[in-house]
Design a protein around this motif. Structure first.
Motif, PDB file in Angstrom:
ATOM      1  N   LYS A  24      -4.379 -18.838   6.534  1.00 57.62           N
ATOM      2  CA  LYS A  24      -5.426 -18.428   5.580  1.00 57.62           C
ATOM      3  C   LYS A  24      -5.018 -18.849   4.166  1.00 57.62           C
ATOM      4  O   LYS A  24      -4.574 -18.024   3.368  1.00 57.62           O
ATOM      5  CB  LYS A  24      -5.630 -16.916   5.680  1.00 57.62           C
ATOM      6  CG  LYS A  24      -6.071 -16.486   7.083  1.00 57.62           C
ATOM      7  CD  LYS A  24      -6.204 -14.986   7.146  1.00 57.62           C
ATOM      8  CE  LYS A  24      -6.761 -14.541   8.482  1.00 57.62           C
ATOM      9  NZ  LYS A  24      -6.919 -13.085   8.549  1.00 57.62           N
ATOM     10  N   ALA A  25      -5.150 -20.145   3.896  1.00 56.15           N
ATOM     11  CA  ALA A  25      -4.645 -20.699   2.620  1.00 56.15           C
ATOM     12  C   ALA A  25      -5.363 -20.094   1.417  1.00 56.15           C
ATOM     13  O   ALA A  25      -4.734 -19.767   0.416  1.00 56.15           O
ATOM     14  CB  ALA A  25      -4.783 -22.212   2.633  1.00 56.15           C
ATOM     15  N   MET A 226      -2.270 -15.411  -8.103  1.00 52.05           N
ATOM     16  CA  MET A 226      -2.584 -15.513  -6.663  1.00 52.05           C
ATOM     17  C   MET A 226      -1.428 -15.044  -5.815  1.00 52.05           C
ATOM     18  O   MET A 226      -0.264 -15.272  -6.147  1.00 52.05           O
ATOM     19  CB  MET A 226      -2.857 -16.974  -6.285  1.00 52.05           C
ATOM     20  CG  MET A 226      -4.300 -17.375  -6.339  1.00 52.05           C
ATOM     21  SD  MET A 226      -4.526 -19.040  -5.667  1.00 52.05           S
ATOM     22  CE  MET A 226      -5.180 -18.666  -4.055  1.00 52.05           C
ATOM     23  N   TYR A 227      -1.775 -14.393  -4.715  1.00 54.97           N
ATOM     24  CA  TYR A 227      -0.750 -14.040  -3.729  1.00 54.97           C
ATOM     25  C   TYR A 227      -1.351 -14.196  -2.336  1.00 54.97           C
ATOM     26  O   TYR A 227      -2.370 -13.576  -2.019  1.00 54.97           O
ATOM     27  CB  TYR A 227      -0.252 -12.591  -3.940  1.00 54.97           C
ATOM     28  CG  TYR A 227       0.953 -12.310  -3.066  1.00 54.97           C
ATOM     29  CD1 TYR A 227       2.215 -12.765  -3.449  1.00 54.97           C
ATOM     30  CD2 TYR A 227       0.830 -11.658  -1.845  1.00 54.97           C
ATOM     31  CE1 TYR A 227       3.313 -12.560  -2.641  1.00 54.97           C
ATOM     32  CE2 TYR A 227       1.932 -11.450  -1.046  1.00 54.97           C
ATOM     33  CZ  TYR A 227       3.175 -11.908  -1.443  1.00 54.97           C
ATOM     34  OH  TYR A 227       4.272 -11.726  -0.630  1.00 54.97           O
ATOM     35  N   LEU A 228      -0.736 -15.052  -1.525  1.00 54.28           N
ATOM     36  CA  LEU A 228      -1.190 -15.314  -0.151  1.00 54.28           C
ATOM     37  C   LEU A 228      -2.707 -15.486  -0.027  1.00 54.28           C
ATOM     38  O   LEU A 228      -3.356 -14.772   0.738  1.00 54.28           O
ATOM     39  CB  LEU A 228      -0.707 -14.212   0.796  1.00 54.28           C
ATOM     40  CG  LEU A 228       0.785 -14.203   1.118  1.00 54.28           C
ATOM     41  CD1 LEU A 228       1.097 -13.188   2.205  1.00 54.28           C
ATOM     42  CD2 LEU A 228       1.299 -15.569   1.527  1.00 54.28           C
ATOM     43  N   GLY A 279      -1.752 -14.212   9.843  1.00 53.96           N
ATOM     44  CA  GLY A 279      -1.790 -12.826  10.335  1.00 53.96           C
ATOM     45  C   GLY A 279      -1.761 -11.786   9.227  1.00 53.96           C
ATOM     46  O   GLY A 279      -1.256 -10.679   9.423  1.00 53.96           O
ATOM     47  N   THR A 280      -2.289 -12.136   8.056  1.00 54.67           N
ATOM     48  CA  THR A 280      -2.290 -11.179   6.945  1.00 54.67           C
ATOM     49  C   THR A 280      -3.339 -10.077   7.175  1.00 54.67           C
ATOM     50  O   THR A 280      -4.312 -10.282   7.893  1.00 54.67           O
ATOM     51  CB  THR A 280      -2.604 -11.895   5.613  1.00 54.67           C
ATOM     52  OG1 THR A 280      -3.594 -12.874   5.861  1.00 54.67           O
ATOM     53  CG2 THR A 280      -1.391 -12.548   5.031  1.00 54.67           C
ATOM     54  N   GLY A 283      -3.973  -4.530   5.727  1.00 53.38           N
ATOM     55  CA  GLY A 283      -3.549  -3.897   4.468  1.00 53.38           C
ATOM     56  C   GLY A 283      -3.371  -4.916   3.363  1.00 53.38           C
ATOM     57  O   GLY A 283      -3.684  -6.098   3.523  1.00 53.38           O
ATOM     58  N   CYS A 284      -2.853  -4.445   2.234  1.00 53.37           N
ATOM     59  CA  CYS A 284      -2.572  -5.331   1.100  1.00 53.37           C
ATOM     60  C   CYS A 284      -1.549  -6.378   1.542  1.00 53.37           C
ATOM     61  O   CYS A 284      -0.554  -6.055   2.184  1.00 53.37           O
ATOM     62  CB  CYS A 284      -2.005  -4.497  -0.060  1.00 53.37           C
ATOM     63  SG  CYS A 284      -1.449  -5.532  -1.416  1.00 53.37           S
ATOM     64  N   TYR A 285      -1.796  -7.639   1.199  1.00 49.77           N
ATOM     65  CA  TYR A 285      -0.917  -8.719   1.664  1.00 49.77           C
ATOM     66  C   TYR A 285       0.481  -8.623   1.050  1.00 49.77           C
ATOM     67  O   TYR A 285       1.427  -9.189   1.558  1.00 49.77           O
ATOM     68  CB  TYR A 285      -1.528 -10.094   1.341  1.00 49.77           C
ATOM     69  CG  TYR A 285      -2.859 -10.372   2.004  1.00 49.77           C
ATOM     70  CD1 TYR A 285      -3.416  -9.467   2.909  1.00 49.77           C
ATOM     71  CD2 TYR A 285      -3.552 -11.542   1.749  1.00 49.77           C
ATOM     72  CE1 TYR A 285      -4.634  -9.717   3.521  1.00 49.77           C
ATOM     73  CE2 TYR A 285      -4.766 -11.808   2.360  1.00 49.77           C
ATOM     74  CZ  TYR A 285      -5.305 -10.884   3.232  1.00 49.77           C
ATOM     75  OH  TYR A 285      -6.514 -11.148   3.828  1.00 49.77           O
TER      76      TYR A 285
END
Ligand SMILES: Nc1ncnc2c1ncn2[C@@H]1O[C@H](COP(=O)(O)OP(=O)(O)OP(=O)(O)O)[C@@H](O)[C@H]1O
Ligand SMILES: [Mg+2]
Length: 319
Positions: A24-25, A226-228, A279-280, A283-285
């Motif tokens: 999931k880019a 940005m994060y994940l 597989g994020t 919940g919060c990544y």
């Protein structure tokens, strides 16, 4: 309308069939870029910055969500008038040596886009436009560069040519993906200033993608963190840098010595390496690496909230 580009829940997933995995880019990004402003995008390696950049100039199509340019969906513009969109949005890549065909001299590198877009009636006229833009960018005498080949220039000189090429068409938006990270430290500030001067003079909007918070702060009006694949915080540069609300932004800034002199604040350590966006959720990544996380964070992803005017973050424990 002040907004030039608007993203609505944009998603880009890559399917790895061999491993039966979905990467999931970019995973649900919404924001808008105002005319004449510079938006910095920061985040660790693999968080989706370059993928987002490629989506913005339609080098790739989103898996879901939509991107509008001047109020119209990019896919519609591309069907009607692809050349117009290509002219309006230009990209500057990280490695200038990969950007050009090594067999083309600088005159060909610079005049070809003008020819493709029917600008200038003759080669002389096109050459004049190039020379004027080069001199605007402090390259003098510009004519000296025209018969040289990419390998005869330094990385810094070539990145300047890349910036000039992107500006020749008077685009409305420039995406600069880590434009100085591969260059010698000694020339970085100069290149950044060229970019800044040209975009300011021509009121071009820019998305500036970087790992480097100090440079991003210097150049940007707005910053998105940005994060994940997701934006966790966004706002005016001063608000995000001086008043970060998300634990991840706080940690990034506390680790940036030129913004946070060590004697002033404690450095916040982020545990572990940035994971891959597979597989994020639900919940919060960030929760596995977060120093504020609780059970709640593991269960559901927090909504993005407006903390103060134009300053957004998504966390259950803001502040
Ligand atoms: N074409 C692709 N096919 C499969 N996975 C991809 C593809 N492009 C990117 N990815 C994956 O998507 C994620 C985001 O990559 P991206 O290059 O956008 O990150 P980035 O933030 O630009 O990283 P960096 O700071 O290292 O340049 C990574 O896990 C990457 O491996
Ligand atoms: Mg990248």
């Amino acid at each position: 309308m002040n907004s030039l580009m608007r993203l609505n829940n944009v998603v880009k997933w890559y399917v790895e069939k061999r491993k039966n995995q979905i990467i999931k880019a970019v995973d649900g990004v919404s924001f808008s870029i105002d005319r004449g402003t510079i938006l910095g995008i920061i985040g660790e390696s693999g968080c989706g910055k370059s993928t987002l950049g490629r989506l913005l100039i339609a080098l790739e199509n989103p898996t879901d969500g939509s991107i509008e340019f001047e109020g119209e969906k990019i896919e519609h513009i591309l069907k009607k008038n692809p050349l117009k969109f290509r002219r309006s949005c230009q990209m500057i890549f990280q490695n200038p040596f990969d950007t050009f065909d090594p067999r083309d001299d600088i005159e060909k590198v610079l005049t070809t886009p003008l020819k493709v877009h029917n600008i200038g009636g003759s080669q002389e006229e096109r050459l004049d436009i190039c020379i004027k833009t080069m001199e605007d960018a402090g390259i003098r005498p510009a004519m000296d560069y025209m018969n040289r080949y990419p390998h005869e220039l330094s990385g810094g000189q070539l990145q300047r040519i890349s910036i000039i090429r992107s500006m020749l068409l008077n685009p409305k938006l420039i995406i600069a993906d880590e434009p100085v990270s591969m260059l010698d430290v000694s020339v970085r500030a100069d290149i950044i200033n060229t970019l800044l001067e040209l975009t300011r003079k021509r009121e071009t909007s820019m998305v500036f993608i970087s790992h480097d918070i100090a440079t991003t702060r210097y150049i940007s009006d707005m910053i998105a963190v940005m994060y994940l694949g997701r934006i966790v915080e966004m706002g005016k540069t001063d608000d995000v840098i001086h008043n970060p609300k998300h634990p991840y932004t706080k940690a990034l800034i506390s680790n940036c010595a030129s913004i946070n002199p060590l004697e002033k604040k404690d450095v916040i350590k982020i545990a572990g390496e940035p994971p891959t966006p597979i597989g994020t959720g639900p919940g919060c990544y960030f929760y596995e690496r977060c120093y504020k996380a609780s059970k709640k964070c593991e269960k559901s992803y927090p909504d993005m909230v407006e903390i103060e005017k134009g300053h957004y973050a998504s966390c259950y424990y803001l502040g």
